[in-house]
Design a protein around this motif. Structure first.
Motif, PDB file in Angstrom:
ATOM      1  N   THR A   1      29.674   2.592   8.848  1.00 53.13           N
ATOM      2  CA  THR A   1      28.695   1.699   8.642  1.00 53.13           C
ATOM      3  C   THR A   1      28.282   1.482   7.019  1.00 53.13           C
ATOM      4  OG1 THR A   1      27.890   1.684  10.682  1.00 53.13           O
ATOM      5  CG2 THR A   1      26.603   0.474   9.210  1.00 53.13           C
ATOM      6  N   LEU A   2      28.023   2.628   6.458  1.00 53.06           N
ATOM      7  CA  LEU A   2      27.747   2.707   5.097  1.00 53.06           C
ATOM      8  C   LEU A   2      28.927   2.362   4.029  1.00 53.06           C
ATOM      9  CD1 LEU A   2      25.317   3.426   3.033  1.00 53.06           C
ATOM     10  CD2 LEU A   2      26.285   5.752   2.913  1.00 53.06           C
ATOM     11  N   CYS A   3      30.106   2.803   4.520  1.00 57.64           N
ATOM     12  CA  CYS A   3      31.279   2.316   3.654  1.00 57.64           C
ATOM     13  C   CYS A   3      31.914   0.894   3.719  1.00 57.64           C
ATOM     14  CB  CYS A   3      32.280   3.399   3.933  1.00 57.64           C
ATOM     15  SG  CYS A   3      32.200   5.083   3.351  1.00 57.64           S
ATOM     16  N   SER A   4      31.335   0.337   4.886  1.00 57.66           N
ATOM     17  CA  SER A   4      31.689  -1.161   5.102  1.00 57.66           C
ATOM     18  C   SER A   4      31.075  -2.208   4.240  1.00 57.66           C
ATOM     19  CB  SER A   4      31.647  -1.219   6.732  1.00 57.66           C
ATOM     20  OG  SER A   4      30.035  -1.505   6.856  1.00 57.66           O
ATOM     21  N   VAL A   5      30.075  -1.739   3.683  1.00 59.56           N
ATOM     22  CA  VAL A   5      29.509  -2.712   2.537  1.00 59.56           C
ATOM     23  C   VAL A   5      29.759  -2.324   1.020  1.00 59.56           C
ATOM     24  CG1 VAL A   5      27.500  -3.044   4.034  1.00 59.56           C
ATOM     25  CG2 VAL A   5      27.485  -1.214   2.697  1.00 59.56           C
ATOM     26  N   LEU A   6      30.730  -1.435   1.007  1.00 61.81           N
ATOM     27  CA  LEU A   6      31.170  -1.042  -0.507  1.00 61.81           C
ATOM     28  C   LEU A   6      32.503  -1.233  -0.721  1.00 61.81           C
ATOM     29  CD1 LEU A   6      29.000   2.692  -0.488  1.00 61.81           C
ATOM     30  CD2 LEU A   6      28.329   0.473  -1.534  1.00 61.81           C
ATOM     31  N   PRO A   7      32.683  -1.454  -1.714  1.00 64.40           N
ATOM     32  CA  PRO A   7      34.325  -1.516  -2.382  1.00 64.40           C
ATOM     33  C   PRO A   7      35.005  -0.213  -1.980  1.00 64.40           C
ATOM     34  CG  PRO A   7      32.780  -1.402  -4.140  1.00 64.40           C
ATOM     35  CD  PRO A   7      32.027  -1.559  -3.224  1.00 64.40           C
ATOM     36  N   PRO A   8      36.386  -0.063  -2.046  1.00 64.20           N
ATOM     37  CA  PRO A   8      37.180   0.964  -1.717  1.00 64.20           C
ATOM     38  C   PRO A   8      36.885   2.241  -2.826  1.00 64.20           C
ATOM     39  CG  PRO A   8      38.492  -0.694  -1.449  1.00 64.20           C
ATOM     40  CD  PRO A   8      37.381  -1.492  -2.009  1.00 64.20           C
ATOM     41  N   ALA A   9      36.600   1.858  -4.174  1.00 64.11           N
ATOM     42  CA  ALA A   9      36.301   2.847  -5.145  1.00 64.11           C
ATOM     43  C   ALA A   9      35.330   3.704  -4.594  1.00 64.11           C
ATOM     44  CB  ALA A   9      36.413   2.282  -6.556  1.00 64.11           C
ATOM     45  N   ARG A  10      33.939   2.931  -4.219  1.00 62.28           N
ATOM     46  CA  ARG A  10      32.636   3.422  -4.139  1.00 62.28           C
ATOM     47  C   ARG A  10      32.707   4.081  -2.742  1.00 62.28           C
ATOM     48  NH1 ARG A  10      29.999   3.474  -8.768  1.00 62.28           N
ATOM     49  NH2 ARG A  10      29.972   1.795  -9.876  1.00 62.28           N
ATOM     50  N   GLN A  11      33.447   3.634  -1.867  1.00 63.17           N
ATOM     51  CA  GLN A  11      33.735   4.449  -0.522  1.00 63.17           C
ATOM     52  C   GLN A  11      34.019   5.816  -0.876  1.00 63.17           C
ATOM     53  OE1 GLN A  11      36.291   2.232   2.150  1.00 63.17           O
ATOM     54  NE2 GLN A  11      35.059   0.546   2.021  1.00 63.17           N
ATOM     55  N   VAL A  12      35.152   6.113  -1.559  1.00 63.11           N
ATOM     56  CA  VAL A  12      35.625   7.519  -2.007  1.00 63.11           C
ATOM     57  C   VAL A  12      34.426   8.133  -2.405  1.00 63.11           C
ATOM     58  CG1 VAL A  12      37.178   8.732  -3.309  1.00 63.11           C
ATOM     59  CG2 VAL A  12      37.802   6.713  -2.058  1.00 63.11           C
TER      60      VAL A  12
END
Length: 438
Positions: free
Chosen positions: A226-237
């Motif tokens: 849920t937290l990573c779904s609102v972030l771009p891929p670079a921020r998810q990492v």
């Protein structure tokens, strides 16, 4: 020529000629032009200057921002307890995350794995409290039965040392009829309700922490998705990396605390066995766990119970236990804890000590408990984005001196002093030979 006469010009025409008689009165000159009309006066009550149109809107906006700030401050003050419980629950979920993940990898559902971990912790905690409670109740009964003997021994020591003639009956009567004892009993009777309210509030807070930590641990993957779904891929990492670092550092902190609890329990167990204090194993476990996992006041709670039990054996033993607790606490704070924390959590001892002080100043006991893993996580996360360079090969970065290599300093000083002495002897000899002959 008189005024009013006519003179003929060359064309045969006549024209009037102005009089040149000095005695004639002067004619008035032409009047100057009239000044322009003044602008109309402003209407009464206008104040002279009209208010800008944006000023009322700015005032309304400023008042609205101030009201929002006051409302936010009030809401934060009301929710500070809940936010603190959520923070504790989050770090507790991080601490049990490795065990839950290991059980989930073996085919157990995360919810069941989290429930089993919490069940084990609850059984251990309840068993430990029941064991210590039964032991403490038995020791209190023994102390009440033996209390007259303790009073007699203290009174005999006072009579022999200070040559007084006190008796136990007089001391008991003076204590029972004293004003401070009656006030203490009245305050204790009125404080029973406050104590029960505090206990119920503590149980509710503990239940809240367990509930939030259970959700954080059981639904950890869903929370991360849920937290990573609102972030771009670079921020998810970056978020996943920070989460992994937090789990590692919190686990290292729990490991270091457990190791210090083991060392503390072993040291106090040796002391209690030497003093022949009963229930030495249970007291050692009590001292180790309470002093390490209850910050700020844990040391005092941990040392009070062994002192109480030692007092039932010999009052002087209680002083021995008190001295050992104080000395060991200093050794742990300044020697043992910084070294273990630096190895398990990988932060500098000074940073660990300062973070505990800062956490205590901000959030009290809770801040002291979560300060080290929080600082370790922040340091490890920021360290991945700090560019580092090779250090120059200079003696000053290795603890040496920047002095050029050569003779040692004592030998050079000795050589300089000897040279000055030789120069002084040469000058004295030249003076004794007298002036040069011509």
């Amino acid at each position: 020529m008189r005024g009013g006469e006519l003179r003929a010009d060359g064309m045969g025409q006549t024209c009037p000629v102005s009089s040149t008689d000095e005695s004639a009165p002067a004619q008035p000159s032409a009047s100057p032009p009239a000044p322009p009309a003044a602008p109309p006066a402003p209407p009464s009550g206008a104040g002279g200057v009209r208010m800008p149109g944006w000023l009322p809107r700015a005032m309304v906006l400023a008042l609205a921002l101030y009201a929002c700030f006051q409302l936010g401050s009030w809401a934060f003050d009301q929710l500070i307890g809940l936010l603190t419980n959520v923070l504790i629950a989050f770090f507790l979920a991080l601490a049990i995350e490795p065990a839950v993940s290991r059980m989930a990898d073996r085919g157990i559902r995360r919810g069941l794995a989290t429930f089993l971990v919490f069940l084990g912790l609850t059984i251990f905690g309840v068993g430990f409290v029941v064991l210590l409670g039964s032991m403490l109740a038995g020791q209190i009964v023994d102390m009440v039965d033996e209390f007259p003997k303790y009073i007699d021994s203290v009174i005999n020591w006072v009579n022999q040392t200070f040559r007084t003639e006190l008796s136990r009956v007089e001391v008991q009567d003076s204590l029972l009829h004293s004003d401070w004892l009656q006030k203490y009993v009245q305050n204790s009777a009125t404080g029973v309700l406050d104590l029960s309210t505090t206990v119920l509030g503590g149980l509710f807070r503990l239940l809240t922490i367990f509930l939030f930590s259970f959700y954080f641990a059981a639904d950890g993957p869903r929370l991360r998705r849920t937290l990573c779904s609102v972030l771009p891929p670079a921020r998810q990492v970056e978020v996943l990396r920070a989460w992994e670092i937090a789990v590692d550092k919190t686990g290292g902190y729990i490991y270091s605390r457990g190791l210090m609890a083991l060392i503390s329990g072993a040291a106090h167990y040796i002391l209690l066995v030497i003093l022949e204090v009963p229930y030495a194993p249970a007291l050692a476990v009590w001292v180790g766990l309470v002093s390490q996992f209850i910050p700020t006041i844990g040391t005092y709670l941990a040392g009070a119970l062994p002192m109480l039990i030692a007092f039932t054996v010999d009052p002087w033993y209680a002083l021995w236990v008190l001295g050992f607790v104080v000395i060991y606490q200093q050794f742990e704070n300044y020697v043992l804890q910084p070294k273990l924390t630096a190895k398990t959590v990988d932060i500098h001892p000074a940073v660990a000590f300062g973070s505990v002080i800062a956490g205590t100043a901000l959030l009290g006991a809770v801040g002291a408990l979560v300060a080290i893993p929080a600082i370790a996580t922040l340091q490890a996360f920021l360290g991945a984005y700090v560019k580092r360079y090779d250090v120059t090969d200079d003696p000053r970065v290795h603890g040496g001196s920047s002095r050029a290599p050569g003779r040692p300093l004592p030998s050079r000083m000795r050589r300089l002093v000897n040279g000055r002495r030789a120069a002084g002897r040469g000058g004295a000899q030249g003076t004794s030979d007298g002036p040069p002959q011509r």
